[in-house]
Design an enzyme around this catalytic site. Structure first.
Site, short mmCIF file in Angstrom:
data_model
loop_
_atom_site.label_atom_id
_atom_site.label_comp_id
_atom_site.label_asym_id
_atom_site.label_seq_id
_atom_site.Cartn_x
_atom_site.Cartn_y
_atom_site.Cartn_z
N CYS A 114 1.38 -1.03 0.42
CA CYS A 114 0.39 -0.12 -0.20
C CYS A 114 0.38 1.10 0.10
O CYS A 114 0.09 2.39 -0.60
CB CYS A 114 -1.15 -0.02 1.57
SG CYS A 114 -2.32 -0.95 1.20
N HIS A 244 -3.15 7.24 2.09
CA HIS A 244 -3.57 6.03 2.10
C HIS A 244 -4.86 5.45 2.05
O HIS A 244 -5.22 6.15 2.87
CB HIS A 244 -2.58 4.73 2.18
CG HIS A 244 -2.93 3.64 1.72
ND1 HIS A 244 -3.52 2.92 0.54
CD2 HIS A 244 -2.87 2.07 2.98
CE1 HIS A 244 -3.85 1.72 0.80
NE2 HIS A 244 -4.17 1.62 2.22
N ASN A 274 -10.42 -0.46 -0.52
CA ASN A 274 -8.59 -0.10 -0.58
C ASN A 274 -8.25 -0.65 -1.72
O ASN A 274 -8.07 -1.96 -1.86
CB ASN A 274 -7.66 -1.02 0.88
CG ASN A 274 -6.57 -0.65 1.16
OD1 ASN A 274 -5.34 -0.47 0.20
ND2 ASN A 274 -6.62 -0.96 1.57
#
Ligand code: ACO
Length: 316
Positions: A114, A244, A274
């Site tokens: 990520c 993020h 996500n």
């Protein structure tokens, strides 16, 4: 005179198939209410059978290049952040390079889960600042759904697929102002797909496994710390926060600790879930029309590795 790396183009792309929480609830034992309360996610996009990270990246890259007014031949380097590459090798960056007619520019993948887009941005910025490249394509693209275990409701509801891209160009005006990147491999098992191909067979566990509580605490603490690092390094207060996009509760916790207003904190978790390395560039695409020239945009990310980091960019 300093050479800065300036973001001159952005692009984003998600697969056409959107799956909302109600639909997901027919596949696994969960509910729209549980997912929204715990994460803020309302839907995610899933790639089709033939869509790979490179497939999703192509329209995003083309959009970023069109916005910057450049062609494949103008690229000096492609840095492609992905956890879900098209092949074991060559790098997905090389496959994308061929599609963009960008040979013989350098092209390679970065694997920082990520945090991948910020790692790629940091590498691109360093190459530009060192005079080794003038124009760099940065990509974050994932088919994260390929790692999901549909029997593990604590992870499969959290992720989606997508791609984002940015063009970095050398300029005498800012620019990327500060970059900080970190990792701590002692936490590798807390978020992992612990598998490999060996002697023609898959070895290990091919699905995403996560210790949600540990990841939550780590993500908040490290995004705050690295954000504070780049604030100190750049000597600038942020006007915008682009974190993020894992989970609205993580975003809110970081935002509050950094004392930023909700209006200045980008949140598109509801639409995309996500998307790992794609999440920051997709969030930039969703919000950059609100930025003014000279605004300080602070990005921070955390993910598997553990990896984390932050980048401060003066926009415009
Ligand atoms: N639907 C319904 N119930 C569920 C689901 C689901 N999808 N998943 C778990 N539950 C249940 C559990 O079984 C448990 O039930 P029990 O109390 O009967 O045992 C209950 O919900 C509570 O489970 P917890 O794990 O304690 O739930 P929590 O409130 O901690 O939320 C979550 C879990 C959302 C995963 C949280 O830990 C989190 O957000 N962690 C961060 C994870 C993340 O964002 N990872 C992304 C990758 S890393 C990154 O990008 C930074």
């Amino acid at each position: 005179m300093n050479t800065y790396a300036k973001i001159t183009g952005l692009g984003g792309h998600v697969p056409s198939r959107a799956v909302d929480n109600a639909t997901l609830s027919q596949w696994v034992d969960t509910s729209d209410q549980w997912i929204q309360t715990r994460t803020g996610i309302r839907q995610r996009h899933f790639a089709g059978e033939t869509e790979l990270a490179g497939t999703l990246a192509l329209p995003a890259a083309k959009q970023a290049m069109a916005q910057a007014g450049i062609e494949g031949a103008d690229l000096d380097m492609i840095v492609f952040a992905t956890t879900t590459p098209d092949r074991v090798y060559p790098a997905t960056a090389c496959l994308l390079q061929a599609e963009l007619n960008a040979a013989p520019c350098a092209a390679f993948d970065v694997q920082a889960v990520c945090s991948g887009f910020l790692y790629a941005l940091g590498i691109g910025e360093a190459m530009v600042a060192a005079g080794r490249a003038k124009t760099v394509l940065i990509v974050g693209a994932e088919v994260f759904s390929s790692t999901l275990d549909w029997k593990d409701r604590a992870t499969c509801v959290l992720f989606g697929d997508g791609a984002g891209a940015a063009i970095l160009q050398a300029d005498s005006s800012p620019g990327v102002m500060a970059v900080r990147l970190y990792a701590d491999g002692r936490y590798a098992d807390n978020l992992t797909v612990n598998a490999r191909i060996r002697n023609g067979e898959l070895q290990g566990d091919p699905y995403t496994r996560m210790d949600g509580g540990t990841v939550f605490r780590f993500a908040v603490e490290k995004m705050v710390e690295s954000a504070q690092d780049v604030i100190a390094k750049s000597g600038s207060a942020p006007d915008w926060l682009v974190l993020h996009q894992a989970n609205s509760r993580i975003i809110e916790a970081v935002r509050k600790r950094l004392k930023m207003s909700a209006e200045r904190c980008v949140n598109c978790v509801a639409d995309y879930a996500n998307t790992s390395a794609a999440s920051i560039p997709l969030a930039l695409c969703a919000s950059s029309s609100r930025f003014s020239a000279g605004d300080n945009v602070l990005m921070a990310a955390a993910g598997g590795g553990f990896t984390w980091g932050a980048v401060m960019v003066e926009w415009g």
